[in-house]
Structure formats: structure tokens, C-alpha cells
Design a protein around this motif. Sequence first.
Motif, mmCIF file in Angstrom:
data_model
loop_
_atom_site.group_PDB
_atom_site.id
_atom_site.type_symbol
_atom_site.label_atom_id
_atom_site.label_comp_id
_atom_site.label_asym_id
_atom_site.label_seq_id
_atom_site.Cartn_x
_atom_site.Cartn_y
_atom_site.Cartn_z
ATOM 1 N N LEU A 250 -5.875 46.400 3.358
ATOM 2 C CA LEU A 250 -6.076 45.009 2.679
ATOM 3 C C LEU A 250 -6.122 43.792 3.605
ATOM 4 O O LEU A 250 -4.657 43.615 3.843
ATOM 5 C CB LEU A 250 -5.023 44.981 1.395
ATOM 6 C CG LEU A 250 -5.275 43.698 0.628
ATOM 7 C CD1 LEU A 250 -6.673 43.439 -0.048
ATOM 8 C CD2 LEU A 250 -4.402 43.795 -0.788
ATOM 9 N N VAL A 251 -6.946 43.033 3.988
ATOM 10 C CA VAL A 251 -6.884 42.145 4.940
ATOM 11 C C VAL A 251 -6.890 40.637 4.365
ATOM 12 O O VAL A 251 -7.897 40.596 3.693
ATOM 13 C CB VAL A 251 -7.874 42.122 6.073
ATOM 14 C CG1 VAL A 251 -7.855 40.972 7.075
ATOM 15 C CG2 VAL A 251 -8.073 43.621 6.719
ATOM 16 N N ILE A 252 -5.801 39.953 4.646
ATOM 17 C CA ILE A 252 -5.748 38.543 3.771
ATOM 18 C C ILE A 252 -5.703 37.614 4.954
ATOM 19 O O ILE A 252 -4.964 37.656 5.820
ATOM 20 C CB ILE A 252 -4.475 38.593 2.958
ATOM 21 C CG1 ILE A 252 -4.394 39.614 1.927
ATOM 22 C CG2 ILE A 252 -4.574 37.109 2.507
ATOM 23 C CD1 ILE A 252 -5.540 39.581 1.036
ATOM 24 N N PRO A 261 -13.998 28.570 9.724
ATOM 25 C CA PRO A 261 -15.234 28.828 8.895
ATOM 26 C C PRO A 261 -15.282 30.392 8.752
ATOM 27 O O PRO A 261 -15.995 30.759 7.760
ATOM 28 C CB PRO A 261 -16.413 28.002 9.575
ATOM 29 C CG PRO A 261 -15.724 26.925 10.346
ATOM 30 C CD PRO A 261 -14.410 27.591 10.751
ATOM 31 N N GLU A 262 -15.429 31.036 9.609
ATOM 32 C CA GLU A 262 -15.475 32.679 9.699
ATOM 33 C C GLU A 262 -14.274 33.312 9.606
ATOM 34 O O GLU A 262 -13.260 33.084 10.498
ATOM 35 C CB GLU A 262 -16.270 33.098 10.771
ATOM 36 C CG GLU A 262 -17.661 32.500 10.941
ATOM 37 C CD GLU A 262 -18.570 33.208 12.108
ATOM 38 O OE1 GLU A 262 -18.099 34.168 12.669
ATOM 39 O OE2 GLU A 262 -19.770 32.660 12.533
ATOM 40 N N MET A 263 -14.104 34.236 8.540
ATOM 41 C CA MET A 263 -12.842 35.002 8.529
ATOM 42 C C MET A 263 -12.731 35.884 9.861
ATOM 43 O O MET A 263 -13.538 36.175 10.320
ATOM 44 C CB MET A 263 -12.727 35.669 7.262
ATOM 45 C CG MET A 263 -12.702 34.694 5.944
ATOM 46 S SD MET A 263 -12.088 35.686 4.467
ATOM 47 C CE MET A 263 -14.002 36.080 3.977
ATOM 48 N N GLN A 267 -14.003 42.583 6.150
ATOM 49 C CA GLN A 267 -13.324 42.925 4.983
ATOM 50 C C GLN A 267 -12.427 42.247 4.576
ATOM 51 O O GLN A 267 -11.571 42.391 3.550
ATOM 52 C CB GLN A 267 -12.956 44.412 5.131
ATOM 53 C CG GLN A 267 -11.677 44.343 6.258
ATOM 54 C CD GLN A 267 -11.317 45.829 6.752
ATOM 55 O OE1 GLN A 267 -11.776 46.104 7.587
ATOM 56 N NE2 GLN A 267 -10.248 46.345 6.056
ATOM 57 N N ALA A 268 -12.022 40.945 5.354
ATOM 58 C CA ALA A 268 -10.998 40.009 4.823
ATOM 59 C C ALA A 268 -11.189 39.189 3.491
ATOM 60 O O ALA A 268 -12.341 38.932 3.333
ATOM 61 C CB ALA A 268 -10.591 39.009 5.967
ATOM 62 N N ARG A 286 -2.415 49.435 3.338
ATOM 63 C CA ARG A 286 -1.605 48.442 4.080
ATOM 64 C C ARG A 286 -2.238 47.104 4.208
ATOM 65 O O ARG A 286 -3.290 46.891 3.941
ATOM 66 C CB ARG A 286 -1.759 48.933 5.839
ATOM 67 C CG ARG A 286 -1.011 48.043 6.689
ATOM 68 C CD ARG A 286 -1.146 48.555 8.269
ATOM 69 N NE ARG A 286 -2.587 48.478 8.539
ATOM 70 C CZ ARG A 286 -2.710 48.828 9.976
ATOM 71 N NH1 ARG A 286 -1.751 49.053 10.740
ATOM 72 N NH2 ARG A 286 -4.055 48.810 10.409
ATOM 73 N N ALA A 287 -1.230 46.284 3.696
ATOM 74 C CA ALA A 287 -1.666 44.878 3.825
ATOM 75 C C ALA A 287 -1.386 44.182 5.160
ATOM 76 O O ALA A 287 -0.439 44.143 5.854
ATOM 77 C CB ALA A 287 -0.860 43.946 2.903
ATOM 78 N N VAL A 288 -2.505 43.726 5.844
ATOM 79 C CA VAL A 288 -2.688 42.879 7.040
ATOM 80 C C VAL A 288 -2.893 41.426 6.823
ATOM 81 O O VAL A 288 -3.946 40.959 6.295
ATOM 82 C CB VAL A 288 -3.820 43.357 7.860
ATOM 83 C CG1 VAL A 288 -3.656 42.866 9.215
ATOM 84 C CG2 VAL A 288 -3.525 44.933 7.984
#
Length: 321
Positions: A250-252, A261-263, A267-268, A286-288
Motif C-alpha cells: 500500500l504505497v502512499i 505532478p507524477e506520483m 500503484q501509489a 506493508r504500508a510504504v
Amino acid sequence: MMRYARQMQLPEIGETGQRKLARAHVVVVGAGGLGCPVLQYLAGAGIGKISIFDPDEVEESNLHRQPLFGMADLGRPKALAARDALRALNPYVEVLENVEALGPGKAPKIATQADLVIDAADNFAASYILSDACLATGTPFVSASVLGQTGYIGGFCGSAPSLRAVFPELPATGATCATVGVLGPVVGVFGALQAQVALRIILGTQLALGQMITADLSKLHFGGFSFLGCPEPSSTIPFIAKTMLQGSDLVIDLRSDHEAPEMICPQADRRSEEALRALVPGPGQRAVLCCQSGLRAWRAAKDLQVRGITDLALLAAKAST
């Protein structure tokens, strides 16, 4: 050996010590205010192989504290300009330039290949990434940090505790020399001390490891302490590279649309620190957490730890390789 005759007169060096220096491979991360004196003194001392990592270019605002470079170097990658300067200084030293940051993906391999790693990046994310790699590989690690006219230098890992053992928490702010300011001689002093500590470690003077030197050069005051025996943290939140992401993560991305402008990856999910209060990773997920420097991600991860979420990692966009 005439080049090194004066230092070889020292009883702790001699021909035996000089051969140790000639066989050594030192990795220097950062060719800026700290890196310039580090590189000059290591090359001057006859270190056999020096690998330089720096992704940035020479700017005019650098020149007051980066004496390896001149006006003709403006716009050139620092790693290339530093390589050329060192080869001119001592053609008997092998200098390898890398126009890139040394992030968590490559750091362990590079640390394994080196006899010693020097952190001259003056970037806390890079410092923790390099310390983690050197702790895992048993490689001595010399790190310094300078802001304004104060700073510290320490000899970590190898036979000594890591940077995380001494500084388990990241700094409260992301202040840098660009935001706070710095005098050229200040980083010059700390860079020269890094080179001195590195040489002592290579020559086998173990007292250099596990020692911290602090200084406030606005008052010409020096201090320090030993941190030998300092325990390693029982748990850490590691920095990872984009290449180390897993499909289930789980990418935040904590950066705003304006900031990035681009993550960081497809998948973020872009969220603010406040919105993380509702974050609930799935079972085994896993939280990233990602931000530009790693500091906001660190703070957010610590808040999640308080809520009982422990499978966490950090991704600093500046050191994402």
C-alpha cells in the motif's frame, strides 16, 4: 613514494601504512561542501581507489564552499568535475565517478565492495540508508552533518554501533544549508575531519570508530563523546527503493500535486498526512510512505506505529534508486 614521504615519516604510517592506504577502496557519497575536502585529502594521502556518488551539478552558489570546482565547471556533474580534479591532483589514484545518488537499492552491494563508506551528502535520508547498509555488511561508516556553523562527525558501524543507535529519531525539521546557510570553512573543517577519521580507520586505529566529534565553530568550541556500547534500536522503519516495492504494498505518496505532478509509482495513492488517520492496510500488507526528503513519511510512519501498524517502509524520492 616521494609523494607521500612526509606522512610516511609518522610512525603509525611508514611503508606498511602507506601500502594499506594504496590497497583501500573508499566510497564517498556526495561531492559538495563536505565531499570536496574529503576527496582532496584522501586522494592526496594515496588512497588506491575512490568511488564518488553525486547526482547534482556544479552551481555558482556552491563555489564558496566547494574548492574542487571553478567557474569552468558550472553546469557539469559534480562527480565528473571532482574526478577530473582528483586525477589532476594525483594520477596514481583510481577515481570512479557515478552521476547518481546511492540509494537503498544499491547501497548494500556498494558497501560490500568498499573498505569504508563516507557520508558527505549531508542528507539525513542518505545517512540512514548508508548506515543501514554498512551495519548489515560490517563496513566502517564515517558520517558528518553540518548546519550553519555547527555539526558533528562520527565513526559508525564496522566494530561500532550504527547511526540509528546514536540517533534513533530523525531530525525535527528538514533544514538544509540552502535554507539555513553555511560558511565555507565550517564544512571544510568537518570534511577534513572526516578524511582524518577515515585514514585512521584504514590504518587500523580502531579508536576512530565509536567516537563522536561535535563543534560550534561560531564559538570555536569542540566537544565529543564515545558511543561504544550504545544498543541498536529493537525495531526500525527502513528506507527502500522503488525497485524494492512489492505488488501487494500500500504505497502512499504524501507529496502534493504541485510538488510532484507524477506520483512515485503507478500503484501509489496520494494522501495528506491528515488523511492517513483513516489508513487501514489489509492483512499482511506493508504500508510504504513516500515524500521528497523522507521526513514527512517518517513522521507519518511514527504516527501509524502508535496506532499499532508496524509493517512499514519509507521511500524518499531524492534517494529512490
